[in-house]
Design a protein around this motif. Sequence first.
Motif, mmCIF file in Angstrom:
data_model
loop_
_atom_site.group_PDB
_atom_site.id
_atom_site.type_symbol
_atom_site.label_atom_id
_atom_site.label_comp_id
_atom_site.label_asym_id
_atom_site.label_seq_id
_atom_site.Cartn_x
_atom_site.Cartn_y
_atom_site.Cartn_z
ATOM 1 N N ALA A 2 0.846 -1.197 0.000
ATOM 2 C CA ALA A 2 0.000 0.000 0.000
ATOM 3 C C ALA A 2 0.879 1.244 0.000
ATOM 4 N N GLY A 3 1.893 1.253 0.865
ATOM 5 C CA GLY A 3 2.798 2.399 0.958
ATOM 6 C C GLY A 3 3.488 2.650 -0.369
ATOM 7 N N ARG A 4 3.960 1.566 -0.993
ATOM 8 C CA ARG A 4 4.672 1.697 -2.269
ATOM 9 C C ARG A 4 3.733 2.303 -3.316
ATOM 10 N N ARG A 5 2.510 1.779 -3.353
ATOM 11 C CA ARG A 5 1.579 2.254 -4.371
ATOM 12 C C ARG A 5 1.239 3.730 -4.165
ATOM 13 N N ILE A 6 0.981 4.093 -2.896
ATOM 14 C CA ILE A 6 0.667 5.494 -2.590
ATOM 15 C C ILE A 6 1.817 6.402 -2.998
ATOM 16 N N ARG A 7 3.034 5.998 -2.621
ATOM 17 C CA ARG A 7 4.196 6.842 -2.925
ATOM 18 C C ARG A 7 4.321 7.080 -4.427
#
Lengths: 470, 470
Positions: free
Chosen positions: B121-126
């Motif tokens: 999720a963090g990777r996608r948001i970033r």
Amino acid sequence: MGQRIINKPDLSGFLFLAMIINKVEDFIKEKNLILNGDKIVVGFSGGPDSVFLLYLLNNIRDKYNLEIVAVHINHLIREDDARRDEEFSREFASRLNIKFVSYKKDVISYAKEKGLSVEDAGRRIRYNVFNDEAKKLGPNAKIVVGHHKDDLVETIFLNFLRGSGSNGLIGIQEKNRNIIRPILCLEKSEIINFLKSNNISYVEDYTNLENDYRRNKIRNELIPYIKENFNPNITNTIRNMSNIIKDEQEFIEEYSNNLNLIKEVNNNICLNIEELKIQSRAIQRNLIIKAYEKINGNRKDLSFENIESILELIYKKNSSFEIKNYRIYNYNNNIIFSIKKKIKYKKIDYKINEKITFNDYIIKSEIVDNTGNLELNKNIAYFNTDILKGDLIIRSREIGDTIKLEGFTKKVKDIFIDKKINKYNRDLIPLIEFNNEILWIMGIRRSSLYKINKNMKKVVKISFERVING
Amino acid sequence: MGQRIINKPDLSGFLFLAMIINKVEDFIKEKNLILNGDKIVVGFSGGPDSVFLLYLLNNIRDKYNLEIVAVHINHLIREDDARRDEEFSREFASRLNIKFVSYKKDVISYAKEKGLSVEDAGRRIRYNVFNDEAKKLGPNAKIVVGHHKDDLVETIFLNFLRGSGSNGLIGIQEKNRNIIRPILCLEKSEIINFLKSNNISYVEDYTNLENDYRRNKIRNELIPYIKENFNPNITNTIRNMSNIIKDEQEFIEEYSNNLNLIKEVNNNICLNIEELKIQSRAIQRNLIIKAYEKINGNRKDLSFENIESILELIYKKNSSFEIKNYRIYNYNNNIIFSIKKKIKYKKIDYKINEKITFNDYIIKSEIVDNTGNLELNKNIAYFNTDILKGDLIIRSREIGDTIKLEGFTKKVKDIFIDKKINKYNRDLIPLIEFNNEILWIMGIRRSSLYKINKNMKKVVKISFERVING
């Protein structure tokens, strides 16, 4: 041990037997490992892997009309155990009615003599013996060895951790020239379970020379750690990866072979630079490895960095790279792989109009009209006809050589250093001497003596070309 | 922390600075990562990697005429630390006079909502935020992130242990579409040493979402163990291997792309079997992956075994393989990748001589002379003209359907089972009904009703062909 070799297996053993035998037979068929009428040399140590292998081959012997010879090698390490292993092996083969031969080989002495590790020495001795035995069986005889999936995975880990190209990640192949490995599809545990379920005896592996330090650490520490913490199914994971990479390597090999770019000229291996340049990096690397293999016999000792350095030569005219006793250099639009020869000191009397060979220089001379339109390049020098009054000498460099330049004298050695000529080339380059003076360091620097001027009708032209002969 | 950001470095720091900066600049040049006038979005967490990255970019900003925006994302995890990190980042960027933007994103909620791990999720948001910011800068703006050599090696280990094709062994690329990684050539320790030598502050990485369990274990246990027991230089070893494999993959990709074998027909992806057959295994695999990628968007979830199963379809006419919501099947000399549609129940009134479409069947009929020389194949059935006396129905199967055969009645379902027709195809196949009797399971089985004989002058011919539309 050795008393009851094969007992009547219980029912679960029977089912297990059928399953395992099927698995190996499918593998043999799929990969075309064994054909009808094959003559086979089996490496037979008496350990579990080779006992299983021999048992299996015996099972399919009639179906495939196999001629089998079991070959045992006594390495003369831990002699009591070794003698017991040999006896066990002989008896096991005899009960299966399989021809058995054994050899005693002093692996420790061989290792010392050849400067090898005991593991490498053992491997070399074994395959030499297997090959000799295979030759006795006929030109198409196969060597069958008992490597299994765990061996494969350990080998891949060894290569991965030591560093290797993708080739190392293939690990062990089920078929490599005349060597085949029909039980590469089985895990060690399957083999052991099979032997136990069927009450088949074997000797322990403790004289196994393959059990070197790093491999043991991988087997006993690293792989169990990975199974516990990352992937319980690592063996199959790695085997799948190995299959993918093997197919990719085969494709690259085939593509690269079809290019047919590696030429042999005067015992040197040549790669045409124009043709090399247009290939993609992966193919360039493959060609460099192949050329090196061709001159060295194998690709060992050729590191990633070595290959990169050789590839850099493509864009560096007249530069070279040295590895082991090879010199690899950019010359005349080729990357040339040559064996470094010890260059001997030479000294030759020379007369104008002679054509002579000096190392890889072909030197000639003539008296020409001084037209004012003389051909000029670093392979040619002109002198006035005063040099016809005595004898010319062509020779290798000597300690203390000097050359007269405009207004001063310089050490030949310093000129070599300035021009970044390596030691190998310094020994190669001919010097022209007249009257105890050096006239020309050929291709490098002309002295200021015996110069020509426009009033001279005739001048002496000395020139050379180089041939590729290492 | 945050008080003294950049101090005057000592002399050794200066030398070290020059060396490290040179190394990165050489890497940027060699790989063409940054060009003059580039507009750049930098991922800036305030951790050591991104602090070093921003510092470096600031150093070369004038030389390359860069426009730089530092983007910070506050993931709203451990809010106190997160607020401090954001403040530190803002101040650091401001001291370098670099434009700074920050976003607050609730990664935990996003992960729950999308069913992702917090890391994913963090990777996608970033990357979503980076891409949005890049668009604001212009169409060719680049996203620059701070991955280093240790990240690369950890990623390769993760992929190696999880199982992946050779593609996974490339790890992280220094350039992937608009994302570039200029410090991939540096080890973490070089970055930390640099920051310490130059008294450059940074925040600790403990809100770093990348620090998941497996990666941490690789970083803190496995790699140190390997360095100690196998290869102290494992980082460079793996990086070299990654380079070799990357070049090989690029070659295979290029070769495979040039074949131009992947076609799109009616939203399906098709591979011609004759053309596929003649390729080597590695290229076949690559084409299968590419076709799958084309329909699925990425190659995730396509395992080694899946690819093998799809490759087996080449030699199995009319068979299929299902994965996720895709059906991959051998039909009409093609391997077809299609999105499985939910097949709805259909029922259509049909009159002779009409041409209609039913799922992917095109059905037509006509009254023909009974010449005694009728065309016969599984796509055609003949009935006597009694069926002209009422209405024909073409419909999907229903629960309890039966068909009259010679002397007995059979459940349609049992016929499907006998013929090994999968559920998807059962819903697809049209049945012809007349007078409450099933006349024909099209292409599968004809009933024994309304048969023709040689005394009939005219007969009804019903036939179909299939089109590829999934």
